[in-house]
Motif scaffolding. Structure first.
Motif, mmCIF file in Angstrom:
data_model
loop_
_atom_site.group_PDB
_atom_site.id
_atom_site.type_symbol
_atom_site.label_atom_id
_atom_site.label_comp_id
_atom_site.label_asym_id
_atom_site.label_seq_id
_atom_site.Cartn_x
_atom_site.Cartn_y
_atom_site.Cartn_z
ATOM 1 N N THR A 1 66.281 93.975 69.975
ATOM 2 C CA THR A 1 66.739 92.602 70.166
ATOM 3 C C THR A 1 67.307 92.006 68.884
ATOM 4 O O THR A 1 66.646 91.994 67.853
ATOM 5 C CB THR A 1 65.568 91.716 70.655
ATOM 6 O OG1 THR A 1 65.003 92.320 71.805
ATOM 7 C CG2 THR A 1 66.027 90.315 70.970
ATOM 8 N N ASN A 2 68.530 91.526 68.956
ATOM 9 C CA ASN A 2 69.254 90.825 67.896
ATOM 10 C C ASN A 2 69.634 91.693 66.686
ATOM 11 O O ASN A 2 70.272 91.196 65.776
ATOM 12 C CB ASN A 2 68.483 89.589 67.417
ATOM 13 C CG ASN A 2 68.445 88.514 68.465
ATOM 14 O OD1 ASN A 2 69.307 88.439 69.322
ATOM 15 N ND2 ASN A 2 67.441 87.668 68.408
ATOM 16 N N PHE A 3 69.276 92.963 66.651
ATOM 17 C CA PHE A 3 69.639 93.785 65.503
ATOM 18 C C PHE A 3 71.133 94.103 65.516
ATOM 19 O O PHE A 3 71.771 94.134 64.462
ATOM 20 C CB PHE A 3 68.802 95.067 65.465
ATOM 21 C CG PHE A 3 69.007 95.878 64.215
ATOM 22 C CD1 PHE A 3 68.848 95.308 62.966
ATOM 23 C CD2 PHE A 3 69.370 97.205 64.285
ATOM 24 C CE1 PHE A 3 69.036 96.051 61.802
ATOM 25 C CE2 PHE A 3 69.560 97.960 63.140
ATOM 26 C CZ PHE A 3 69.390 97.379 61.903
ATOM 27 N N LYS B 1 63.589 88.369 66.982
ATOM 28 C CA LYS B 1 63.581 87.392 68.069
ATOM 29 C C LYS B 1 63.127 86.060 67.484
ATOM 30 O O LYS B 1 61.982 85.908 67.063
ATOM 31 C CB LYS B 1 62.635 87.848 69.182
ATOM 32 C CG LYS B 1 62.745 87.045 70.431
ATOM 33 C CD LYS B 1 61.930 87.673 71.533
ATOM 34 C CE LYS B 1 62.058 86.845 72.788
ATOM 35 N NZ LYS B 1 61.245 87.393 73.861
ATOM 36 N N ARG B 2 64.049 85.088 67.433
ATOM 37 C CA ARG B 2 63.764 83.829 66.745
ATOM 38 C C ARG B 2 63.108 82.789 67.642
ATOM 39 O O ARG B 2 62.697 81.743 67.172
ATOM 40 C CB ARG B 2 65.047 83.247 66.146
ATOM 41 C CG ARG B 2 65.636 84.163 65.093
ATOM 42 C CD ARG B 2 66.701 83.516 64.285
ATOM 43 N NE ARG B 2 67.860 83.117 65.054
ATOM 44 C CZ ARG B 2 68.839 82.384 64.566
ATOM 45 N NH1 ARG B 2 68.808 81.977 63.326
ATOM 46 N NH2 ARG B 2 69.872 82.070 65.310
ATOM 47 N N VAL B 3 63.014 83.065 68.924
ATOM 48 C CA VAL B 3 62.387 82.135 69.864
ATOM 49 C C VAL B 3 61.086 82.758 70.350
ATOM 50 O O VAL B 3 61.041 83.923 70.702
ATOM 51 C CB VAL B 3 63.327 81.863 71.064
ATOM 52 C CG1 VAL B 3 62.673 80.925 72.058
ATOM 53 C CG2 VAL B 3 64.648 81.298 70.589
ATOM 54 N N TYR C 1 65.653 100.035 65.137
ATOM 55 C CA TYR C 1 66.336 100.996 65.999
ATOM 56 C C TYR C 1 65.367 101.458 67.071
ATOM 57 O O TYR C 1 64.165 101.553 66.835
ATOM 58 C CB TYR C 1 66.781 102.237 65.206
ATOM 59 C CG TYR C 1 67.965 102.022 64.309
ATOM 60 C CD1 TYR C 1 69.248 101.979 64.827
ATOM 61 C CD2 TYR C 1 67.808 101.877 62.937
ATOM 62 C CE1 TYR C 1 70.344 101.797 64.001
ATOM 63 C CE2 TYR C 1 68.895 101.699 62.103
ATOM 64 C CZ TYR C 1 70.155 101.657 62.645
ATOM 65 O OH TYR C 1 71.227 101.481 61.833
ATOM 66 N N VAL C 2 65.900 101.774 68.236
ATOM 67 C CA VAL C 2 65.080 102.322 69.307
ATOM 68 C C VAL C 2 65.748 103.615 69.779
ATOM 69 O O VAL C 2 66.968 103.726 69.785
ATOM 70 C CB VAL C 2 64.911 101.302 70.464
ATOM 71 C CG1 VAL C 2 66.230 100.979 71.124
ATOM 72 C CG2 VAL C 2 63.910 101.781 71.462
#
Length: 186
Positions: A13-15, A108-110, A144-145
């Motif tokens: 997420t977001n990367f 994830k900022r939220v 990374y995933v």
């Protein structure tokens, strides 16, 4: 050019957003998706699809959230591709993501903050110098995933995720230095 997704790795997420903002932030001029591909090693179609999502998000309840991180310029490049420029809000988001990576927390900022494997392992503080903008591959590894293709490839060749990601990051950085040297000579 290296294609991370084809090699079996994707971004958490977001990367991906961070990597695109990073390329735009470090560039003195507006970039096309092909330029960003050269700088990051991420396939241009993935970049293009992500950038179109970063213009606005449509929620299920009908609400539209505008994300003014990236601005598409009206004048196209000589090859006919759109050029993109980072906005002030994009620079703020990039700095926020950079600080989160340096601290070792999720991007994830939220919502609730989640600690990554690198939490507390690297010194962090305010960004004051050009050196503070540089991240080590070890700091990027948790973002990374692995896809199923990547897991099968790694098992077949007997390497682990860290080794594979380090090789990718090293090659992308080498390509970036080569391009900077070519630009300097021209």
């Amino acid at each position: 050019m290296i294609n991370i997704v084809a090699l079996g790795y994707a971004h958490k997420t977001n990367f991906l957003k961070f990597r695109i903002l990073e390329a735009l932030f470090h560039s003195k001029e507006p970039l096309t998706t092909r330029d960003i591909e050269k700088m990051t090693g991420i396939q241009y179609t993935t970049i293009s699809a992500a950038m179109s999502r970063y213009q606005k998000i449509h929620k299920r309840n009908g609400k539209i959230i505008k994300l003014p991180y990236i601005r598409r310029l009206e004048k196209k490049a000589s090859n006919g591709l759109y050029r993109y420029k980072i906005t002030k809000k994009g620079i703020e988001a990039y700095a926020s993501y950079l600080q989160r990576i340096r601290r070792g927390v999720s991007l994830k900022r939220v919502g609730k903050t989640r600690r990554m494997e690198t939490y507390g392992k690297f010194p962090h503080g305010p960004i004051k110098t050009e050196e503070d903008l540089k991240l080590l591959p070890e700091q990027l590894l948790p973002y990374y995933v692995m896809t199923q293709v990547g897991k099968e490839f790694d098992e077949k060749h007997g390497i682990d995720k860290a080794t594979h990601v380090f090789k990718i990051e090293k090659r992308v950085r080498e390509l970036r230095k080569e391009e900077e040297a070519e630009d300097f000579m021209v």
